[in-house]
Design an enzyme around this catalytic site. Structure first.
Site, PDB file in Angstrom:
ATOM      1  N   SER A  71       0.864  -1.188   0.000  1.00  0.00           N
ATOM      2  CA  SER A  71       0.000   0.000   0.000  1.00  0.00           C
ATOM      3  C   SER A  71       0.898   1.235   0.000  1.00  0.00           C
ATOM      4  CB  SER A  71      -0.885  -0.003   1.249  1.00  0.00           C
ATOM      5  OG  SER A  71      -0.064   0.152   2.397  1.00  0.00           O
TER       6      SER A  71
ATOM      7  N   ASP B 165      -0.690  -1.564  -4.112  1.00  0.00           N
ATOM      8  CA  ASP B 165      -2.062  -1.828  -3.671  1.00  0.00           C
ATOM      9  C   ASP B 165      -2.788  -0.497  -3.419  1.00  0.00           C
ATOM     10  OD1 ASP B 165      -4.207  -3.406  -2.740  1.00  0.00           O
ATOM     11  OD2 ASP B 165      -3.507  -3.246  -0.660  1.00  0.00           O
TER      12      ASP B 165
ATOM     13  N   ASP C 296      -6.248   2.911  -7.919  1.00  0.00           N
ATOM     14  CA  ASP C 296      -7.558   2.950  -7.272  1.00  0.00           C
ATOM     15  C   ASP C 296      -8.202   4.303  -7.547  1.00  0.00           C
ATOM     16  OD1 ASP C 296      -9.767   2.973  -5.686  1.00  0.00           O
ATOM     17  OD2 ASP C 296      -8.765   2.272  -3.869  1.00  0.00           O
TER      18      ASP C 296
ATOM     19  N   GLU D 279     -10.172  -0.265 -10.142  1.00  0.00           N
ATOM     20  CA  GLU D 279     -11.269  -0.517  -9.179  1.00  0.00           C
ATOM     21  C   GLU D 279     -12.520   0.274  -9.544  1.00  0.00           C
ATOM     22  OE1 GLU D 279     -10.334  -0.633  -4.950  1.00  0.00           O
ATOM     23  OE2 GLU D 279     -12.292   0.226  -4.457  1.00  0.00           O
TER      24      GLU D 279
ATOM     25  N   GLY E 107     -10.440  -5.102   6.593  1.00  0.00           N
ATOM     26  CA  GLY E 107     -10.393  -5.310   8.049  1.00  0.00           C
ATOM     27  C   GLY E 107     -11.392  -6.384   8.462  1.00  0.00           C
TER      28      GLY E 107
ATOM     29  N   HIS F 148     -11.042  -7.953  -2.855  1.00  0.00           N
ATOM     30  CA  HIS F 148     -10.318  -7.306  -1.750  1.00  0.00           C
ATOM     31  C   HIS F 148     -10.970  -7.720  -0.431  1.00  0.00           C
ATOM     32  CE1 HIS F 148      -7.651  -4.232  -3.735  1.00  0.00           C
ATOM     33  NE2 HIS F 148      -8.287  -4.776  -4.770  1.00  0.00           N
TER      34      HIS F 148
ATOM     35  N   GLY G  42      -9.928  -9.829   1.927  1.00  0.00           N
ATOM     36  CA  GLY G  42      -9.949 -11.290   2.057  1.00  0.00           C
ATOM     37  C   GLY G  42      -9.945 -11.805   3.491  1.00  0.00           C
TER      38      GLY G  42
ATOM     39  N   ASN H  59      -7.092 -10.619  -2.042  1.00  0.00           N
ATOM     40  CA  ASN H  59      -6.162  -9.831  -1.223  1.00  0.00           C
ATOM     41  C   ASN H  59      -6.358 -10.097   0.267  1.00  0.00           C
ATOM     42  OD1 ASN H  59      -5.743  -8.676  -3.707  1.00  0.00           O
ATOM     43  ND2 ASN H  59      -6.083  -6.571  -3.032  1.00  0.00           N
TER      44      ASN H  59
ATOM     45  N   THR I 200      -5.092  -7.816   6.728  1.00  0.00           N
ATOM     46  CA  THR I 200      -5.329  -7.767   8.180  1.00  0.00           C
ATOM     47  C   THR I 200      -5.083  -9.106   8.867  1.00  0.00           C
ATOM     48  OG1 THR I 200      -6.997  -6.097   7.726  1.00  0.00           O
ATOM     49  CG2 THR I 200      -7.043  -7.073   9.910  1.00  0.00           C
TER      50      THR I 200
HETATM   51  O1  G3H Z   1      -5.953  -4.366  -0.525  1.00  0.00           O
HETATM   52  C1  G3H Z   1      -5.792  -5.180   0.400  1.00  0.00           C
HETATM   53  C2  G3H Z   1      -6.872  -5.924   0.924  1.00  0.00           C
HETATM   54  O2  G3H Z   1      -8.047  -5.736   0.275  1.00  0.00           O
HETATM   55  C3  G3H Z   1      -6.787  -6.657   2.189  1.00  0.00           C
HETATM   56  O3  G3H Z   1      -7.961  -6.602   2.967  1.00  0.00           O
HETATM   57  O4  G3H Z   1      -7.019  -6.345   5.232  1.00  0.00           O
HETATM   58  O5  G3H Z   1      -9.342  -7.054   4.902  1.00  0.00           O
HETATM   59  O6  G3H Z   1      -7.498  -8.599   4.346  1.00  0.00           O
HETATM   60  P1  G3H Z   1      -7.948  -7.182   4.440  1.00  0.00           P
HETATM   61 ZN    ZN Z   2      -7.987  -3.670  -0.753  1.00  0.00          ZN
END
Ligand code: G3H
Ligand code: ZN
Length: 287
Positions: free
Chosen positions: A49, A84, A105, A135, A178, A207, A209, A229, A232
């Site tokens: 990121s 990202d 994005d 996106e 998150g 995203h 995930g 993705n 968290t």
């Molecule tokens: O871009 C990164 C993600 O979408 C990760 O999402 O932190 O909920 O696993 P997450």
């Molecule tokens: Zn994301």
């Protein structure tokens, strides 16, 4: 060597599995993810990121660290280094720094502006052989200062962006960055199916995930998701393992305070999380 994510995602789409994007924050994260992908013979995408890039002192440092680590660890599985949720400016910085994949994005821009900027980046990424993610709609919650309202993508807007020639498309389908709240209604498969209908073969990106139930992950893959993705969940696993080590007083025993020892349980926890996800996503043995 770093590779574009194009080929690995097209193979995943055709083979009905997904490649994991795991976000990195430092050397331990990077090493744990690369070693696990190698151990499982899986392609992998390292996500960075804008905030994590800044934390690691800059995108150039990140690109050098990742490339050197791939050499030193003798990693042979395909690895893409991917920006990202990139801002327009960060996309150019990462192209310059040697990333092999970029996410622009533009979801917070009016769709016309998202199209215009994405179009420009399609051209430059194609010239340089990089993969590009765009996106549409937005991912709910917050990740590194990127805040989304979580509105589901408009399938027609997805088609307009896909038609520009991006490599992959992230469409908001009720997913959240998150932890998911207890009252989360789940992914909108209706939206996902409608998007797929419009964009055809385009590999789709899921995203947020972390914490999505397994059956939903599998259904999303069956509907065209080829990249998932996760961020968290690795952070939570690292924090829990590190807390346990300290609460057990292990940092006070012998040289337990040595960072090489102190950070080891967290690294192992990241490896275990990545292993579980690679198994769930079906990319093991697909390198
Ligand atoms: O871009 C990164 C993600 O979408 C990760 O999402 O932190 O909920 O696993 P997450
Ligand atoms: Zn994301």
């Amino acid at each position: 060597m770093l590779v574009s994510a194009k080929e690995m995602l097209e193979k995943a789409r055709d083979g009905k599995y997904a490649v994991g994007q795991f976000n990195i924050n430092n050397l331990e994260w990077t090493k744990a993810i690369l070693l696990t992908a190698q151990e499982m013979n899986s392609p992998v995408i390292l996500g960075v990121s804008c905030g994590a890039g800044k934390y690691m002192t800059g995108f150039k440092t990140v690109a050098s660290m990742v490339s050197s680590m791939i050499d030193d660890l003798k990693i042979t599985v395909p690895v893409a280094l991917h920006l990202d949720h990139g801002t327009y400016e960060a996309c150019y910085d990462c192209i310059d720094a040697g990333f092999s994949s970029i996410m622009f994005d533009g979801s917070h821009y009016p769709i016309e502006e998202n199209i215009e900027k994405t179009k420009e980046l399609v051209k430059i990424c194609k010239e340089k052989g990089l993969s590009l993610e765009a996106e549409v709609g937005s991912i709910g919650g917050e990740e590194d200062g990127v805040i989304g309202m979580g509105e589901c993508a408009d399938p027609n807007e997805c088609k307009s962006i896909a038609d520009l020639g991006v490599t992959m498309l992230a469409a908001g389908i009720g997913n959240i960055h998150g932890k998911y709240p207890a009252n989360w209604p789940g992914l909108s498969f209706e939206t996902l199916a409608a998007v797929k209908e419009k964009v055809g073969n385009m590999p789709l990106v899921l995203h947020g995930g972390t914490g999505i139930p397994e059956d939903m992950i599998k259904k999303a893959i069956s509907l065209g998701v080829a990249k998932i993705n996760v961020n968290t969940e690795c952070q939570l696993a690292f924090a829990a393992a590190t807390r346990k080590y300290i609460e057990e007083g292990k940092d006070l025993e012998g040289k337990g305070f040595d960072p090489r020892k102190l950070l080891a349980p967290g690294s192992e926890a990241i490896k275990e999380t990545v292993r579980e996800k690679i198994n769930l996503f079906g990319s093991a043995g697909k390198a």
